[in-house]
Design an enzyme around this catalytic site. Structure first.
Site: not given
Ligand code: XBP
Ligand code: MG
Length: 259
Positions: A12, A14, A57, A59, A88, A125, A127-128, A186
């Site tokens: 993962d 983030d 998006k 969220r 952002k 993940t 995120t992008s 996490d």
């Molecule tokens: C975490 C997420 C992401 C981040 C923010 O992803 O849910 O939305 O919080 O990133 P992961 P963005 O733990 O699966 O890596 O603003 O690009 O969505």
């Molecule tokens: Mg995470």
């Protein structure tokens, strides 16, 4: 039955590779809201609560529905969310490029060891994709995105974690069976996604997730640990360094427990 050997590690991003939520995403969202003249503020507590919804998006939409119902019905909502998310993301990538976000303890050590041992590496993940390569290139090593056999990120699947789709998408590309893989996550949301795809999962908690329920994880750690600063195991006594030998052992034990 002989347990399947560990062949792949799926990370993962983030909160797992780095404290990106604390040091990157939340500040970047708040700065973007101000830039757009919006009086939205995501303080630590609010952000912690919003993290149950993955994907920026998604969220943003959830935040407006819950805290700003009058704004959640504006005619230009989709365009506004897309514009805020794009701005952002640009801001977040500037933060990555500035070197403001480092990897969590043990991440570089483990990835380096796994790579040298010929273990397949992947990222899974919400995120992008650009945020993943930005983090890897700036915090791990230039060119390190190439070390990963699959970067499964963002909108490649229509449904984000806790749905298992992103893990299933990665598995298809890796060519390993679920039993040959181990996930590092996490959060409880991430654990649910990985378990939904039949994957053994190790958790490294952070301040946002420390109190979550990690039933079903094969180990719960404070972090991956370094030889001179071991991690704490939160589900068993004793300090630990999550090196490849330890992960192989947990992976094998997990299979005999689940058999
Ligand atoms: C975490 C997420 C992401 C981040 C923010 O992803 O849910 O939305 O919080 O990133 P992961 P963005 O733990 O699966 O890596 O603003 O690009 O969505
Ligand atoms: Mg995470």
């Amino acid at each position: 039955m002989t347990p399947a050997p560990l062949q792949a590690l799926l990370f993962d991003v983030d909160g797992t590779l780095a404290e990106t939520e604390r040091d990157g995403h939340r500040p970047a969202y708040n700065a973007t809201f101000a830039e757009f003249g919006l009086d939205w503020v995501w303080d630590e507590a609010t952000y912690g609560e919003l993290l149950v919804v993955t994907g920026g998006k998604e969220r943003l939409r959830y935040y407006l529905q819950r805290y700003r119902p009058e704004e959640s019905v504006r005619a230009d909502l989709d365009e506004l969310i897309a514009a805020v998310y794009a701005a952002k993301t640009a801001r977040y990538q500037q933060l990555l490029a500035s070197g403001a976000i480092g990897l969590r303890p043990g991440v570089k050590r483990l990835i380096t060891e796994a790579r040298e041992a010929g273990i397949t590496l992947a990222v899974t993940t919400t995120t992008s994709p650009g945020n993943v390569t930005g983090l890897l290139e700036h915090a791990l090593a230039p060119g390190s995105s190439q070390w990963f056999a699959a970067i499964a990120a963002g909108d490649v699947v229509p449904v984000k974690k806790p749905a298992p789709d992103i893990y299933l998408w990665a598995l298809e590309r890796l060519g390993h069976s679920p039993a040959e893989c181990l996930v590092i996550e996490d959060s409880a949301v991430g654990l649910r996604a990985a378990r939904g795809a039949g994957l053994a999962t190790v958790i490294t908690v952070n301040d946002y997730t420390a109190d979550e329920d990690f039933t079903g994880a094969i180990a719960v750690l404070s972090d991956l640990g370094e030889p001179d600063a071991p991690a704490q195991r939160l589900d068993a006594p004793g300090p630990v360094v999550a090196d490849l030998a330890t992960l192989r052992r947990w992976h094998a034990e997990g299979q005999s427990t689940n058999a």
